[in-house]
Design a protein around this motif. Structure first.
Motif, PDB file in Angstrom:
ATOM      1  N   ALA A  70       0.831  -1.202   0.000  1.00  0.00           N
ATOM      2  CA  ALA A  70       0.000   0.000   0.000  1.00  0.00           C
ATOM      3  C   ALA A  70       0.869   1.257   0.000  1.00  0.00           C
ATOM      4  CB  ALA A  70      -0.919  -0.001   1.220  1.00  0.00           C
ATOM      5  N   ALA A  71       1.957   1.210   0.787  1.00  0.00           N
ATOM      6  CA  ALA A  71       2.877   2.348   0.814  1.00  0.00           C
ATOM      7  C   ALA A  71       3.529   2.538  -0.546  1.00  0.00           C
ATOM      8  CB  ALA A  71       3.941   2.125   1.885  1.00  0.00           C
ATOM      9  N   ALA A  72       3.885   1.430  -1.190  1.00  0.00           N
ATOM     10  CA  ALA A  72       4.504   1.502  -2.520  1.00  0.00           C
ATOM     11  C   ALA A  72       3.540   2.105  -3.529  1.00  0.00           C
ATOM     12  CB  ALA A  72       4.940   0.103  -2.965  1.00  0.00           C
ATOM     13  N   THR A  73       2.295   1.707  -3.441  1.00  0.00           N
ATOM     14  CA  THR A  73       1.284   2.251  -4.362  1.00  0.00           C
ATOM     15  C   THR A  73       1.109   3.751  -4.147  1.00  0.00           C
ATOM     16  OG1 THR A  73       0.122   0.135  -4.417  1.00  0.00           O
ATOM     17  CG2 THR A  73      -1.116   2.088  -5.093  1.00  0.00           C
ATOM     18  N   THR A  74       1.070   4.156  -2.897  1.00  0.00           N
ATOM     19  CA  THR A  74       0.915   5.580  -2.584  1.00  0.00           C
ATOM     20  C   THR A  74       2.074   6.384  -3.166  1.00  0.00           C
ATOM     21  OG1 THR A  74      -0.260   5.077  -0.540  1.00  0.00           O
ATOM     22  CG2 THR A  74       0.735   7.267  -0.718  1.00  0.00           C
ATOM     23  N   LEU A  75       3.302   5.900  -2.940  1.00  0.00           N
ATOM     24  CA  LEU A  75       4.476   6.616  -3.444  1.00  0.00           C
ATOM     25  C   LEU A  75       4.490   6.652  -4.966  1.00  0.00           C
ATOM     26  CD1 LEU A  75       7.245   7.984  -2.913  1.00  0.00           C
ATOM     27  CD2 LEU A  75       8.262   5.705  -3.092  1.00  0.00           C
ATOM     28  N   SER A  76       4.296   5.511  -5.591  1.00  0.00           N
ATOM     29  CA  SER A  76       4.357   5.443  -7.054  1.00  0.00           C
ATOM     30  C   SER A  76       3.309   6.340  -7.692  1.00  0.00           C
ATOM     31  CB  SER A  76       4.169   3.992  -7.519  1.00  0.00           C
ATOM     32  OG  SER A  76       5.189   3.161  -7.015  1.00  0.00           O
ATOM     33  N   THR A  77       2.111   6.326  -7.122  1.00  0.00           N
ATOM     34  CA  THR A  77       1.047   7.165  -7.667  1.00  0.00           C
ATOM     35  C   THR A  77       1.392   8.639  -7.512  1.00  0.00           C
ATOM     36  OG1 THR A  77      -0.597   5.464  -7.113  1.00  0.00           O
ATOM     37  CG2 THR A  77      -1.406   7.706  -7.519  1.00  0.00           C
ATOM     38  N   ALA A  78       1.945   8.993  -6.343  1.00  0.00           N
ATOM     39  CA  ALA A  78       2.310  10.394  -6.103  1.00  0.00           C
ATOM     40  C   ALA A  78       3.382  10.859  -7.079  1.00  0.00           C
ATOM     41  CB  ALA A  78       2.796  10.564  -4.666  1.00  0.00           C
ATOM     42  N   VAL A  79       4.388  10.020  -7.309  1.00  0.00           N
ATOM     43  CA  VAL A  79       5.473  10.413  -8.215  1.00  0.00           C
ATOM     44  C   VAL A  79       4.972  10.484  -9.657  1.00  0.00           C
ATOM     45  CG1 VAL A  79       7.704   9.721  -9.173  1.00  0.00           C
ATOM     46  CG2 VAL A  79       7.294   9.534  -6.718  1.00  0.00           C
ATOM     47  N   GLU A  80       4.130   9.537 -10.034  1.00  0.00           N
ATOM     48  CA  GLU A  80       3.573   9.581 -11.393  1.00  0.00           C
ATOM     49  C   GLU A  80       2.739  10.850 -11.586  1.00  0.00           C
ATOM     50  OE1 GLU A  80       0.746   6.952 -14.419  1.00  0.00           O
ATOM     51  OE2 GLU A  80       1.506   6.061 -12.559  1.00  0.00           O
ATOM     52  N   THR A  81       1.949  11.191 -10.571  1.00  0.00           N
ATOM     53  CA  THR A  81       1.155  12.414 -10.642  1.00  0.00           C
ATOM     54  C   THR A  81       2.057  13.630 -10.718  1.00  0.00           C
ATOM     55  OG1 THR A  81      -0.582  11.357  -9.333  1.00  0.00           O
ATOM     56  CG2 THR A  81      -0.643  13.763  -9.496  1.00  0.00           C
ATOM     57  N   LEU A  82       3.130  13.594  -9.941  1.00  0.00           N
ATOM     58  CA  LEU A  82       4.108  14.687  -9.945  1.00  0.00           C
ATOM     59  C   LEU A  82       4.746  14.820 -11.323  1.00  0.00           C
ATOM     60  CD1 LEU A  82       5.277  16.718  -7.901  1.00  0.00           C
ATOM     61  CD2 LEU A  82       7.082  15.049  -7.409  1.00  0.00           C
ATOM     62  N   ALA A  83       5.094  13.690 -11.913  1.00  0.00           N
ATOM     63  CA  ALA A  83       5.721  13.716 -13.234  1.00  0.00           C
ATOM     64  C   ALA A  83       4.781  14.310 -14.275  1.00  0.00           C
ATOM     65  CB  ALA A  83       6.132  12.304 -13.643  1.00  0.00           C
ATOM     66  N   ARG A  84       3.511  13.996 -14.153  1.00  0.00           N
ATOM     67  CA  ARG A  84       2.550  14.504 -15.138  1.00  0.00           C
ATOM     68  C   ARG A  84       2.349  16.013 -15.016  1.00  0.00           C
ATOM     69  NH1 ARG A  84       0.347  10.440 -17.913  1.00  0.00           N
ATOM     70  NH2 ARG A  84       0.422   8.341 -17.004  1.00  0.00           N
ATOM     71  N   LYS A  85       2.776  16.575 -13.886  1.00  0.00           N
ATOM     72  CA  LYS A  85       2.728  18.032 -13.761  1.00  0.00           C
ATOM     73  C   LYS A  85       3.718  18.686 -14.720  1.00  0.00           C
ATOM     74  CE  LYS A  85       1.551  18.372  -8.821  1.00  0.00           C
ATOM     75  NZ  LYS A  85       0.439  19.334  -8.892  1.00  0.00           N
ATOM     76  N   TYR A  86       4.823  17.979 -15.013  1.00  0.00           N
ATOM     77  CA  TYR A  86       5.904  18.577 -15.783  1.00  0.00           C
ATOM     78  C   TYR A  86       6.095  17.941 -17.151  1.00  0.00           C
ATOM     79  CZ  TYR A  86       6.933  20.157 -11.070  1.00  0.00           C
ATOM     80  OH  TYR A  86       6.825  20.704  -9.821  1.00  0.00           O
ATOM     81  N   ILE A  87       5.452  16.809 -17.404  1.00  0.00           N
ATOM     82  CA  ILE A  87       5.573  16.103 -18.680  1.00  0.00           C
ATOM     83  C   ILE A  87       4.225  16.156 -19.385  1.00  0.00           C
ATOM     84  CG2 ILE A  87       6.071  13.891 -19.787  1.00  0.00           C
ATOM     85  CD1 ILE A  87       7.932  13.283 -17.409  1.00  0.00           C
ATOM     86  N   ALA A  88       4.219  16.675 -20.602  1.00  0.00           N
ATOM     87  CA  ALA A  88       2.965  16.963 -21.299  1.00  0.00           C
ATOM     88  C   ALA A  88       2.192  15.719 -21.682  1.00  0.00           C
ATOM     89  CB  ALA A  88       3.247  17.800 -22.543  1.00  0.00           C
TER      90      ALA A  88
END
Length: 1003
Positions: free
Chosen positions: A117-135
């Motif tokens: 669950a912790a891994a899912t939370t982190l991965s989702t957060a980073v993917e969301t973060l990446a989508r802030k900067y990657i079109a």
């Protein structure tokens, strides 16, 4: 970057009205925030991805660990691996975690439900973060982003992520991807409604599609040393792209990268864009980075070039994204820092470059790329004052970095272009980390904006920081070492390349001369001579070297014995002064010595240059070390004087190798000399001319007659005689295990008249391994392995001859390794494009070929590159499916042959790496903290390198030497090395007389 202030940027009120700038900036700031602070807006949406950014702004230690974790995240394939790395990176004692993160780490097993669950939370957060900067990760996603921007009256430039090519296959794929991308985007653009604000300017239609490319991505071997060769390679591919872009109606912009590529990039583009086919194109642009100290003069040069060209191109002005990297590289190499020390200086330079660019708007179009409201307002004020046409200026921001500012600029009617990265998350991770660093840096405008910095301070005119003005002379940072290291040549600088070329021409005219032994200060002719040849062109004689006889060797021994009586009494400070003078001479003659190594050792120029630096560093470091050791160690007690001191041994025989023909003999010889011993230098026959040049330098530096003597001669006769000689006190050897063991055994035998036991220091090679685990950065790992295995044709004792790869990444690693090796240029050492030159002689060539033939019966031949017919060449060769116990995996080859071995887990990888008789160098590519710690504790090597190549040890920073059968003795370039050349003594004196002792403090 700090904000120390020295002087306000000069401005012309007729051009730059500060009141107007401040008014525009205030309006933009208000429009960007909607009347509320950016911090307040940010706090409205504290999802996990926002929390990550917020935490890193407040906690520098956590920032480092989180960004390292984010960097390796795409390489982790299971939730358990993500959870394990989450704990390893964040369970660090000196990093204070916010309560939410502590809660996220509240699991015991990585594969538990809580861990997953912790891994899912982190991965989702980073993917969301990446989508802030990657079109977008797909063209479909990216088209949606573009169409949304256009609805907001903004346009775009598209950048494909993953431009760090390491193979020619990848370089071709990069070109092909852009050819396809421009076609697809322009086809899509046919359905887009015209947006006059961005699609037209001054009544002229502009390209709706623009792409941004990196020049180095068109050629995997792009090298500042080889400007002409790199230019030719990339220009062919750029021409294809520009022709295609014209056909489909797309604009092309060239990005700027690291400083080392800047000069070659500008040279290439200036030449290409003045060609008749492209001279009339105005839909092309290039980038300048204002954080570079020479960027203003670069802009002046581009303006002059544009006037000659006759048609404008766009100059995108940015502040720069590699500040930390440029600073670190400069400090590591003892170069002047190419970037400004202070962020405020970059802002100041950006404003003066903006002014210069806009003042020349008839020759160049301006693209002002910044997220700093002040910087953009400054450009607007100048544009309004000069009444600059719409076509001549636009404003640019990075996707996800300053959306509100972009919207505010667009609302004011300006043409706004958004830089849109596009591609998969894994190749985009480096881009993401750069954006995160920029967003969270204390000195960034965005960081200050969310820190509630007062508007007056935020929008104040930038100032030049201390040491950053054009009047300041930039010096390399002072070394923290005990000596001042010598800097390698920066071949990105044109004058350095010119000096190197001239030296090669000069030395080539001096080939074929005789070189005689130096005995007791005199050059002595010999009956026998031995030609030294160029391994790239064996018919070319580099020099003819006189070979001493046993009688002449005896003369040298007698001269050394006589000279020792005086030399050992010479103060260490005087001996150290001579060594420092020798270091200066080595550095002054750098390009000449480089040339001799190119011709005699077949060493490509960039490899030779590092060797000169190492030789000079040995001189300076050992000089400082001897001065330290000369001071008596005091252990006094009441009534007794106790001293610990050193004395030299006597005569030292130095037997040096051919593979480091300057650095190693220099280090061994000057270590003997500075400790008060006399040295007999017997170099390897293949590179005896370079040793003669070293001897010239030592004599010029002031070494007295008889103290250092140059005695080239046959090892089987003269060498053997001297090893057994009763007057030789010490033998220092670097070479093969067979010869080293023979010397060790012979030296142990007490000879008639010998009154001492000889000391032997012997470095005898290795079977060096690099481990690549599943969390490694494969780009970095492949490049590091290729350089370590095939640099100088694998003829370094530290070279990688085995790479142990974990099974989960074995196939992709091998595929890229083979392609990267195929991309290497094999050829004569004098060619600046050469990455793999010849092996040293015909015997070595035949031996390595025999090893390859045997290897074909033991393992799978993955690659055998062809090699030139003339010269002693062996093409880089890779074997896979190698048995750890086979001869390929166990025996030293000393050539461009690499074995790839598979391990099922990290413990097995370490077991394989340690499973030889050698223990010299080793490497690890990993982003798993526990693997790094385990390697530090268990990898049996003298020099362990983590996440970098395993060759190129640097004096004092990386003392060099191994154990097991790799050698005996302390590490060269380390604090223990000189002790081997000295005899320690203890002197105790009873100073008590009739109950009286002259000790301070006793009455």
């Amino acid at each position: 970057m700090g904000f120390e202030r020295a002087s306000v940027i000069e401005s012309d009120p007729q051009i730059v009205d500060e009141t107007r700038i401040r008014a525009i900036a205030t309006e933009l700031l208000a429009e960007s925030t909607g009347g509320r602070s950016l911090l307040a807006k940010m706090q409205d949406q504290l999802r996990w991805d926002d929390k990550l950014l917020s935490w890193t702004m407040d906690n520098p230690g956590l920032r480092v660990q989180l960004f390292r974790l984010i960097d390796c995240l795409p390489a982790l394939t299971t939730k358990a691996e993500v959870a394990r790395h989450l704990q390893e990176y964040l369970s660090v004692e000196d990093v204070e975690l916010p309560p939410a993160l502590k809660g996220l780490l509240n699991f015991t097993a990585a594969d538990s439900m809580a861990g997953k669950a912790a891994a899912t939370t982190l991965s989702t957060a980073v993917e969301t973060l990446a989508r802030k900067y990657i079109a977008g990760s797909t063209l479909k996603e990216t088209r949606k982003t573009i169409e949304k921007l256009r609805r907001q009256s903004m346009t775009f430039t598209m950048d494909v992520l993953g431009e760090a090519v390491i193979t020619e296959t990848e370089a071709q794929a990069y070109l092909d991807q852009y050819l396809t991308l421009t076609t697809q985007l322009t086809e899509a653009s046919q359905t887009w409604s015209t947006v006059p604000q961005v699609d037209r300017a001054d009544g002229v239609a502009l390209s709706k599609v623009q792409v941004t490319v990196k020049l180095t991505a068109f050629y995997s071997q792009f090298d500042p040393l080889d400007v002409a060769g790199s230019q030719a390679k990339v220009s062919d591919r750029i021409r294809l792209l520009l022709r295609h872009a014209k056909d489909v109606g797309a604009a092309v912009h060239f990005d700027m990268e690291q400083y080392r590529y800047k000069a070659a990039t500008l040279t290439t583009l200036k030449a290409l864009l003045k060609e008749a086919e492209f001279c009339d194109r105005t839909d092309i642009g290039l980038t300048l980075q204002a954080y570079l100290r020479d960027s203003y003069s670069d802009l002046q040069g581009i303006i002059a070039w544009a006037k000659e060209r006759g048609n404008p191109i766009t100059v995108r002005l940015v502040k720069g994204a590699y500040w930390d990297q440029e600073t670190i590289i400069a400090r590591q190499n003892h170069w002047s820092t190419p970037v400004y020390n202070h962020k405020s200086s970059t802002d100041a330079n950006f404003e003066r470059m903006t002014r210069l660019l806009l003042e020349n708007h008839q020759h160049l179009y301006a693209a002002i790329g910044s997220h700093n409201v002040r910087s953009q307002a400054h450009a607007i004020a100048i544009a309004e004052t000069l009444e600059i046409p719409q076509r001549s200026i636009e404003f640019q921001v990075l996707y996800g970095m300053a959306d509100n500012l972009a919207t505010a600029l667009a609302k004011r009617g300006h043409r706004v272009r958004v830089y849109c990265p596009y591609g998969d998350l894994i190749p985009g991770m480096a881009y993401l980390i750069r954006r995160l660093l920029e967003n969270t840096a204390n000195s960034s405008f965005l960081r200050q904006s969310v820190s509630n910095v007062a508007a007056d301070e935020l929008l104040a005119p930038p100032v030049w920081g201390e040491g950053d003005t054009d009047r300041d002379k930039v010096q390399p940072e002072e070394s923290r070492l005990s000596f001042h290291p010598v800097a390698d040549t920066d071949f990105a600088i044109a004058i350095a390349r010119d000096q190197a070329t001239k030296a090669l021409e000069t030395v080539q005219q001096q080939l074929g001369q005789p070189y005689w032994p130096l005995i007791n200060g005199e050059l002595v002719q010999t009956e026998n001579t031995l030609p030294s040849v160029n391994p790239s062109v064996p018919t070319e004689i580099v020099g003819v070297v006189g070979q001493v006889t046993i009688d002449q060797a005896e003369d040298a021994i007698a001269a050394a014995k006589a000279a020792f009586a005086t030399w050992k009494k010479t103060p260490a400070s005087e001996r150290a002064h001579i060594l420092r003078r020798a270091a200066d001479l080595l550095d002054q003659r750098r390009h000449e010595l480089n040339a001799w190594m190119v011709f005699e050792a077949g060493k490509p120029l960039h490899q030779a240059d590092a060797e000169v630096s190492e030789a000079a560093d040995f001189c300076r470091y050992y000089a400082a070390e001897m001065e330290r050791l000369e001071a008596e160690v005091i252990y006094d007690v009441a009534g007794e004087c106790d001293r610990y001191l050193y004395r030299p041994k006597g005569i030292v025989l130095v037997i040096s190798p051919w593979n480091f023909p300057l650095a190693i003999p220099t280090g061994m010889t000057v270590a003997a000399l500075v400790t008060g011993n006399c040295a007999l230098l017997k170099p390897a026959a293949a590179t005896a001319v370079i040793a003669a040049k070293l001897t010239e330098i030592l004599v010029e530096a002031g070494i007295p007659k008889g103290v250092c003597q140059y005695i080239p001669g046959p090892g089987s006769t003269v060498g053997s005689h001297l090893v057994k000689h009763p007057d030789v006190h010490m033998i220092v050897f670097t070479g093969s295990q067979d010869v080293g063991c023979q010397i060790y055994a012979s030296a142990a035998i007490l000879q008639p008249g010998q009154r001492h036991l000889k000391r032997v220091v012997a470095e005898m090679g290795g079977k060096n391994a690099i481990i690549v685990d599943e969390s490694s950065d494969l780009d970095q790992a492949v490049q590091g392995v290729v350089y370590s295995a095939f640099g100088y044709s694998g003829q370094k004792c530290s070279a990688c001859s085995r790479v142990v790869v974990l099974a989960s990444v074995y196939e992709p690693f091998v595929a890229r390794l083979v392609e990267a090796t195929k991309s290497l240029n094999v050829g004569q050492a004098i060619d600046p494009s050469t990455k793999v030159g010849p092996v040293i002689d015909a015997a070595a060539q035949a031996r390595i070929r025999q090893v390859i033939a045997q290897g074909k019966t033991e393992a799978t031949l993955a690659l055998e590159l062809p090699a030139p017919d003339i010269g002693y060449f062996v093409g880089p060769t890779i074997f896979t499916d190698v048995d750890p116990q086979s001869s390929l995996a166990q025996e030293e080859i000393f050539g461009p042959v690499l074995s790839v071995l598979k391990a099922q887990n990290f413990d097995q990888a370490l077991e394989i790496a340690n499973g030889t008789n050698y223990a010299l160098t080793g490497g690890l590519y990993s982003r798993t903290p526990s693997h790094i710690d385990q390697a530090k504790a268990e990898f049996e090597v003298g020099n362990l390198y983590i996440n970098r190549s395993i060759t190129g040890a640097i004096v004092s920073r990386q003392p060099f030497g191994g154990f097991k059968l790799s050698g005996v003795g302390s590490k060269a370039g380390g604090p223990d090395y000189l002790l081997q050349f000295l005899e320690p003594r203890t002197v105790t004196e009873n100073i008590q007389r009739q109950g009286f002792a002259p000790i301070a403090g006793m009455d």
